[in-house]
Design an enzyme around this catalytic site. Sequence first.
Site, PDB file in Angstrom:
ATOM      1  N   LYS A   1      -9.627   1.828  -9.506  1.00 50.67           N
ATOM      2  CA  LYS A   1     -10.205   2.005  -8.169  1.00 50.67           C
ATOM      3  C   LYS A   1     -11.327   3.033  -8.211  1.00 50.67           C
ATOM      4  CE  LYS A   1      -7.809   2.018  -4.343  1.00 50.67           C
ATOM      5  NZ  LYS A   1      -6.790   2.385  -3.310  1.00 50.67           N
TER       6      LYS A   1
ATOM      7  N   THR B   1     -13.155   0.798  -3.507  1.00 56.67           N
ATOM      8  CA  THR B   1     -12.465   1.280  -2.320  1.00 56.67           C
ATOM      9  C   THR B   1     -13.396   2.125  -1.450  1.00 56.67           C
ATOM     10  OG1 THR B   1     -10.442   2.369  -1.563  1.00 56.67           O
ATOM     11  CG2 THR B   1     -11.578   3.366  -3.440  1.00 56.67           C
TER      12      THR B   1
ATOM     13  N   PHE C   1     -12.134  -1.239   4.428  1.00 60.83           N
ATOM     14  CA  PHE C   1     -11.183  -0.545   5.283  1.00 60.83           C
ATOM     15  C   PHE C   1     -11.333  -1.017   6.727  1.00 60.83           C
ATOM     16  CE2 PHE C   1      -9.914   3.544   2.853  1.00 60.83           C
ATOM     17  CZ  PHE C   1      -9.693   2.798   1.709  1.00 60.83           C
TER      18      PHE C   1
ATOM     19  N   ASP D   1       0.853  -1.186   0.000  1.00 64.40           N
ATOM     20  CA  ASP D   1       0.000   0.000   0.000  1.00 64.40           C
ATOM     21  C   ASP D   1       0.893   1.242   0.000  1.00 64.40           C
ATOM     22  OD1 ASP D   1      -2.344   1.405   0.014  1.00 64.40           O
ATOM     23  OD2 ASP D   1      -2.739   1.174   2.148  1.00 64.40           O
TER      24      ASP D   1
ATOM     25  N   GLU E   1      -6.519   4.961  -9.048  1.00 65.72           N
ATOM     26  CA  GLU E   1      -7.817   5.475  -8.603  1.00 65.72           C
ATOM     27  C   GLU E   1      -8.359   6.577  -9.498  1.00 65.72           C
ATOM     28  OE1 GLU E   1      -9.963   6.512  -4.367  1.00 65.72           O
ATOM     29  OE2 GLU E   1      -8.059   5.463  -4.523  1.00 65.72           O
TER      30      GLU E   1
END
Length: 385
Positions: free
Chosen positions: A191, A215, A237, A72, A155
């Site tokens: 994303k 996400t 998350f 990440d 993203e």
Amino acid sequence: MALLRNRPSTGRLTPRGDEPHVAARRSCTRNISARAYIEEKASPGGPFAKPPSVVHKNQLDALKSMSVVVADTGELDLVKKYHPQDCTTNPSLVYKALSMAENRHYLEKALAQDKRSPEHMKPGVLRPYSGVADQLSVDLGCELLKVVPGRVSTEVDANLSYSMQATVDKALRLIELYAAHSIDPSRIYIKLASTWEGIEACRRLERQGINCNMTLLFSFAQAAACADAGATLISPFVGRIMDWYKAKEGRDFAPHEDPGVLSVRRIYNYYKAHHYKTIVMAASFRNVGEIRELAGCDKITISPNLLDELEKNTEPLERKLSPERASTDVLKLSHMHEDLFNKLHGADQMAVEKLKQGIELFAADQKRLEDLLASIAMGKVRENH
């Protein structure tokens, strides 16, 4: 809440290389005598011998045997250090990576490639560098793809999170930019924020063969809707959920009772029990205890500092999640529609607040990147005059 079972959805095929670690069951029939059976069973090397136990160097090594480990970060040196399968980025990570002095040449290159110049910009354009920021995200993704054997997640601009068509258009643009670098779409996850509009954009993109990583996912309703839409992968998350409950209840949580861990566990079990092909990639961790409690999840994306902590720990790591042990008391939510999504998601105050906050934070870091580009471009103009 009692939910009625609808007609099951068909699901989707998982692209090669993304299958969760599922133990294959193979039956083997052989005509052997009783004596041969006993001899083979007794033989250390025979087909009935137990496989040798594997000794892992550390907990990171052990985790890689259970889950696909994803870095990440957008920092190349750190990706090279930990050898992850995939890599994820978001506006905050892209800004952090590209604002480093040693990466300034990426910004200057992207600006040089852009055909517009400040004096040619049309009046009224609010975000003249948003396209350059897209190019930068792709340029960074291309560099990361040279290091990881799997995929990179890129993203879509968080400012578009509540527009289905704008999200689709931007996703297609990102794929075009990757294609210009001869990058096959099969190595990219697009994303998208898990708003209703983002989920509908995912449905359309997946039908075109563009794999999506959903996400900013905090609620069970979001997870159910993403699977129903055929998302290739979700990123629930963990840490941000725990943050909310920690602030609300004024206490810390042990890893096994961590609300973020429990949320991912519930989603994972629901997916596996109902045979969804959507990959669960746990994300946003605050400590290694959360990671250990989710060992066995399909994928786990981990920040460099926690990768380092796992690598330094040589204690055994127990597998906590597996498809074989998955069970759920939730009926399959097929054919999710907007009203039902809003009702279920809206009932989760934590998820509503964290989704809104997450979009705002990503949009703010997108603006910081565009402002950085603008300052460099203005400086270049002054230098030329």
